[in-house]
Design an enzyme around this catalytic site. Structure first.
Site, PDB file in Angstrom:
ATOM      1  N   SER A  11       1.151  -1.296   0.207  1.00 33.43           N
ATOM      2  CA  SER A  11      -0.159  -0.264  -0.752  1.00 33.43           C
ATOM      3  C   SER A  11       0.684   1.142  -0.453  1.00 33.43           C
ATOM      4  O   SER A  11       1.937   1.500   0.762  1.00 33.43           O
ATOM      5  CB  SER A  11      -0.798  -0.112   0.842  1.00 33.43           C
ATOM      6  OG  SER A  11      -1.716  -1.780   1.043  1.00 33.43           O
TER       7      SER A  11
HETATM    8  N1  SAH Z   1      -0.200  -4.934   4.464  1.00 35.90           N
HETATM    9  C1  SAH Z   1       0.024  -5.198   2.396  1.00 35.90           C
HETATM   10  C2  SAH Z   1      -0.605  -5.040   1.768  1.00 35.90           C
HETATM   11  C3  SAH Z   1      -1.149  -6.629   0.821  1.00 35.90           C
HETATM   12  S1  SAH Z   1      -1.827  -6.357  -0.364  1.00 35.90           S
HETATM   13  C4  SAH Z   1       1.243  -4.713   2.259  1.00 35.90           C
HETATM   14  O1  SAH Z   1       1.688  -3.632   3.151  1.00 35.90           O
HETATM   15  O2  SAH Z   1       2.304  -5.071   1.879  1.00 35.90           O
HETATM   16  C5  SAH Z   1      -2.848  -7.530  -0.146  1.00 35.90           C
HETATM   17  C6  SAH Z   1      -2.693  -8.577   1.230  1.00 35.90           C
HETATM   18  O3  SAH Z   1      -3.604 -10.011   1.215  1.00 35.90           O
HETATM   19  C7  SAH Z   1      -1.948  -9.540  -0.545  1.00 35.90           C
HETATM   20  O4  SAH Z   1      -0.733  -9.847   0.140  1.00 35.90           O
HETATM   21  C8  SAH Z   1      -2.805 -10.745  -0.216  1.00 35.90           C
HETATM   22  O5  SAH Z   1      -2.000 -12.130  -0.729  1.00 35.90           O
HETATM   23  C9  SAH Z   1      -4.133 -10.743   0.876  1.00 35.90           C
HETATM   24  N2  SAH Z   1      -4.174 -11.360   1.038  1.00 35.90           N
HETATM   25  C10 SAH Z   1      -5.829 -11.708   0.554  1.00 35.90           C
HETATM   26  N3  SAH Z   1      -6.609 -12.073   0.645  1.00 35.90           N
HETATM   27  C11 SAH Z   1      -6.958 -12.956   2.230  1.00 35.90           C
HETATM   28  C12 SAH Z   1      -7.471 -13.694   2.633  1.00 35.90           C
HETATM   29  N4  SAH Z   1      -8.055 -14.448   2.165  1.00 35.90           N
HETATM   30  N5  SAH Z   1      -6.763 -14.100   4.478  1.00 35.90           N
HETATM   31  C13 SAH Z   1      -5.285 -13.536   4.221  1.00 35.90           C
HETATM   32  N6  SAH Z   1      -4.965 -12.493   2.972  1.00 35.90           N
HETATM   33  C14 SAH Z   1      -5.405 -12.422   1.672  1.00 35.90           C
END
Ligand code: SAH
Length: 253
Positions: free
Chosen positions: A99
């Site tokens: 993000s």
């Molecule tokens: N906070 C992260 C942003 C990641 S984007 C950062 O700063 O890098 C959102 C993330 O949620 C992705 O890595 C995706 O794989 C994960 N995600 C999607 N669905 C999910 C679920 N049901 N349980 C856990 N993680 C999930």
């Protein structure tokens, strides 16, 4: 050298010019000392704090200090390192993104964390937001559904010495019952409604922050406070997040 030059039948000046040019082109890539590069990143981080966070209304000094301390450039792919402190999301592999700094700061601020709080994060991704939260709360439990991302985040967070983070690979929809109840829950992927198991694992008086909405449609960043068991919802701003995957996609959920 001179025999080589006469053998090649080219002007010595031309050869020296060529060597100087080759050296010049190599230097910026290969010979910038690590310490200097590091200080460039510290400076870039300060600019990010002042211009993109404080400048856009982030006020919580603990959040600003946490984001000044976490080396964001280590959480992005090497080839994007120079863009690590730009205020935009960046790809981290597996079709996911880290993000943008402003949104990380805003979500951290909305969680209103105390140093004694327990936090659950859904969507570890790069682990960057996890590291920021770990500096604001007592413990952070974080769940990632993509194993390659979760494993990479774990390795980096271990290397950086975080001791109050626990990571798990799995579907965050179901939360982490054994670690709950939590004072704060953060989803970093969008869902059309608050996943019921997560709501149950939120302590009375706790805060849940998430992007609410469906893929490709408009999403809102909301905070739900648990008051007498009921959600009191505040709506903050429009956001664009990747969707939550897994059980949440089943029609019955
Ligand atoms: N906070 C992260 C942003 C990641 S984007 C950062 O700063 O890098 C959102 C993330 O949620 C992705 O890595 C995706 O794989 C994960 N995600 C999607 N669905 C999910 C679920 N049901 N349980 C856990 N993680 C999930």
């Amino acid at each position: 050298m001179n025999t080589i030059i006469s053998f090649l039948k080219v002007s010595p000046k031309l050869v020296y010019l060529f060597c100087a040019l080759a050296l010049f082109l190599q230097i910026p890539e290969r010979y910038v000392p690590a310490a200097e590069r590091e200080s460039g990143e510290v400076a870039a981080r300060r600019i990010m704090i002042e211009r993109d966070l404080r400048g856009r209304g982030i006020k919580d000094e603990r959040v600003l200090a946490a984001m000044e301390a976490v080396p964001r450039h280590l959480f992005v792919p090497d080839r994007l390192r120079d863009s690590a402190y730009a205020d935009r999301p960046l790809p981290i592999g597996a079709g996911q993104t880290i993000s943008q700094p402003y949104i990380v700061a805003l979500m951290s601020e909305l969680l209103a964390l105390k140093a004694t709080d327990t936090v659950l994060e859904i969507g570890t991704g790069s682990g960057y937001q996890t590291a920021v939260l770990a500096r604001l709360a007592a413990t952070v439990s974080s769940i990632e559904i993509v194993p390659s991302l979760g494993d990479r985040a774990k390795k980096l967070l271990d290397e950086l010495g975080y001791k109050n983070i626990e990571l798990k690979i799995g579907d965050g929809f179901f939360g982490w019952e054994e670690r709950g109840p939590f004072d704060a829950i953060l989803l970093t992927a969008a869902a059309p409604k608050i996943p019921e198991p997560l709501w149950r694992q939120l302590r009375e008086g706790g805060r849940l922050v998430m992007p609410l909405g469906e893929e490709g449609k408009s999403q809102r960043l909301i905070r739900a406070k648990k008051s007498a068991g009921q959600p009191v919802i505040e709506d903050f701003t429009a956001v664009l997040f990747v969707p939550l995957r897994g059980a949440v996609e089943e029609p019955s959920r």
